[in-house]
Scaffold this active site. Structure first.
Site, PDB file in Angstrom:
ATOM      1  N   ASN A  29       0.831  -1.197   0.000  1.00  0.00           N
ATOM      2  CA  ASN A  29       0.000   0.000   0.000  1.00  0.00           C
ATOM      3  C   ASN A  29       0.869   1.251   0.000  1.00  0.00           C
ATOM      4  O   ASN A  29       1.820   1.334   0.777  1.00  0.00           O
ATOM      5  CB  ASN A  29      -0.899  -0.030   1.243  1.00  0.00           C
ATOM      6  CG  ASN A  29      -2.044   0.933   1.176  1.00  0.00           C
ATOM      7  OD1 ASN A  29      -1.983   1.963   0.523  1.00  0.00           O
ATOM      8  ND2 ASN A  29      -3.110   0.601   1.880  1.00  0.00           N
ATOM      9  N   GLN A  85     -14.345  -2.202   1.204  1.00  0.00           N
ATOM     10  CA  GLN A  85     -15.276  -1.086   1.043  1.00  0.00           C
ATOM     11  C   GLN A  85     -15.819  -1.236  -0.371  1.00  0.00           C
ATOM     12  O   GLN A  85     -15.116  -0.974  -1.340  1.00  0.00           O
ATOM     13  CB  GLN A  85     -14.552   0.239   1.244  1.00  0.00           C
ATOM     14  CG  GLN A  85     -14.035   0.401   2.674  1.00  0.00           C
ATOM     15  CD  GLN A  85     -13.018   1.509   2.782  1.00  0.00           C
ATOM     16  OE1 GLN A  85     -11.960   1.433   2.182  1.00  0.00           O
ATOM     17  NE2 GLN A  85     -13.354   2.540   3.545  1.00  0.00           N
ATOM     18  N   GLY A  91     -17.178   3.974   0.915  1.00  0.00           N
ATOM     19  CA  GLY A  91     -15.844   4.497   1.159  1.00  0.00           C
ATOM     20  C   GLY A  91     -14.781   4.008   0.196  1.00  0.00           C
ATOM     21  O   GLY A  91     -13.605   4.335   0.354  1.00  0.00           O
ATOM     22  N   GLN A  92     -15.154   3.234  -0.818  1.00  0.00           N
ATOM     23  CA  GLN A  92     -14.180   2.728  -1.790  1.00  0.00           C
ATOM     24  C   GLN A  92     -13.635   3.911  -2.589  1.00  0.00           C
ATOM     25  O   GLN A  92     -14.388   4.650  -3.221  1.00  0.00           O
ATOM     26  CB  GLN A  92     -14.849   1.711  -2.719  1.00  0.00           C
ATOM     27  CG  GLN A  92     -13.929   1.098  -3.747  1.00  0.00           C
ATOM     28  CD  GLN A  92     -14.691   0.194  -4.706  1.00  0.00           C
ATOM     29  OE1 GLN A  92     -15.813   0.477  -5.102  1.00  0.00           O
ATOM     30  NE2 GLN A  92     -14.069  -0.908  -5.079  1.00  0.00           N
ATOM     31  N   HIS A  96     -11.943  -0.520  -8.018  1.00  0.00           N
ATOM     32  CA  HIS A  96     -11.381  -1.847  -8.251  1.00  0.00           C
ATOM     33  C   HIS A  96     -11.514  -2.570  -6.921  1.00  0.00           C
ATOM     34  O   HIS A  96     -11.012  -2.076  -5.901  1.00  0.00           O
ATOM     35  CB  HIS A  96      -9.906  -1.713  -8.652  1.00  0.00           C
ATOM     36  CG  HIS A  96      -9.249  -2.996  -9.059  1.00  0.00           C
ATOM     37  ND1 HIS A  96      -8.086  -3.001  -9.795  1.00  0.00           N
ATOM     38  CD2 HIS A  96      -9.555  -4.286  -8.852  1.00  0.00           C
ATOM     39  CE1 HIS A  96      -7.710  -4.249 -10.028  1.00  0.00           C
ATOM     40  NE2 HIS A  96      -8.589  -5.053  -9.442  1.00  0.00           N
ATOM     41  N   HIS A  98     -10.964  -4.334  -3.711  1.00  0.00           N
ATOM     42  CA  HIS A  98      -9.727  -4.575  -2.969  1.00  0.00           C
ATOM     43  C   HIS A  98     -10.046  -4.826  -1.501  1.00  0.00           C
ATOM     44  O   HIS A  98     -10.903  -4.183  -0.915  1.00  0.00           O
ATOM     45  CB  HIS A  98      -8.712  -3.442  -3.129  1.00  0.00           C
ATOM     46  CG  HIS A  98      -9.211  -2.077  -2.781  1.00  0.00           C
ATOM     47  ND1 HIS A  98     -10.060  -1.351  -3.605  1.00  0.00           N
ATOM     48  CD2 HIS A  98      -8.966  -1.293  -1.703  1.00  0.00           C
ATOM     49  CE1 HIS A  98     -10.301  -0.170  -3.056  1.00  0.00           C
ATOM     50  NE2 HIS A  98      -9.662  -0.120  -1.891  1.00  0.00           N
ATOM     51  N   HIS A 100      -8.539  -4.780   2.179  1.00  0.00           N
ATOM     52  CA  HIS A 100      -7.471  -4.262   3.038  1.00  0.00           C
ATOM     53  C   HIS A 100      -7.116  -5.345   4.041  1.00  0.00           C
ATOM     54  O   HIS A 100      -8.009  -5.906   4.685  1.00  0.00           O
ATOM     55  CB  HIS A 100      -7.947  -3.033   3.820  1.00  0.00           C
ATOM     56  CG  HIS A 100      -8.250  -1.853   2.972  1.00  0.00           C
ATOM     57  ND1 HIS A 100      -7.331  -0.860   2.726  1.00  0.00           N
ATOM     58  CD2 HIS A 100      -9.377  -1.486   2.310  1.00  0.00           C
ATOM     59  CE1 HIS A 100      -7.874   0.057   1.956  1.00  0.00           C
ATOM     60  NE2 HIS A 100      -9.125  -0.303   1.680  1.00  0.00           N
TER      61      HIS A 100
END
Length: 180
Positions: A29, A85, A91-92, A96, A98, A100
């Protein structure tokens, strides 16, 4: 590790990929909330979880399962926040899918759920940061100046991310060899 170009939404992340399967990838990240905060994504750029194929969902889940074990071991943690998210209203920040994976230790935040506040804050908005970075590069190419808002959590350099990529790729290779 990656041989062909790999994208996280519209952003090329080829050198940040530390694990890849036929359908999924794990990337370091650019703005980790805690050390070891990584993302697992389908290789195919797909915005919503519901739009993934059954095969992608299964591969994604198995990749999360494998990566979280290695991340906890490497970062010496006793737990992990595993979060998706799904969509902008959730909150994305990058369209794409993903997941966390945030390695956790007891009392790493004042409240256990503060990690979600961080994910949704400006400093956790990787998509906004990457868009600003892309815009800054375009403006620099045109020899113009751009003022970019300061964010509390500074992004890592490509060198820092690539160093972590190598470390985690090596650890996943060890994990795979021990299963043989």
């Amino acid at each position: 590790m990656a041989t062909s170009e790999v994208f996280f939404g519209p952003f090329k992340v080829t050198t940040q990929v530390f694990y890849k399967t036929k359908l999924s990838m794990a990337v370091v990240n650019i703005k980790p909330i805690l050390p070891g905060h990584v993302l697992v994504c389908p290789l195919r750029v797909v915005a919503r979880y519901k739009d993934m194929t059954s095969e992608e969902v299964a591969d994604h889940a198995l990749t999360v399962h494998k990566v979280v074990k290695v991340i906890e071991r490497v970062y010496g943690t006793t737990g992990a926040t595993i979060a998706i998210q799904d969509g902008g209203s959730a909150g994305q920040s990058v369209p794409h899918v993903h997941t966390h994976i945030i390695p956790r230790k007891l009392n790493d935040f004042p409240s256990i759920d503060d990690v979600y506040t961080k994910l949704e804050s400006a400093e956790g908005n990787v998509g906004q940061f990457l868009q600003l970075q892309k815009l800054r590069k375009a403006v620099e190419e045109q020899k113009k100046e751009l003022v970019v808002e300061s964010m509390n959590r500074p992004p890592r350099t490509m060198e820092e991310m690539e160093e972590e990529t190598k470390l985690l790729a090596g650890e996943l290779e060890k994990e795979n060899e021990s299963k043989l």
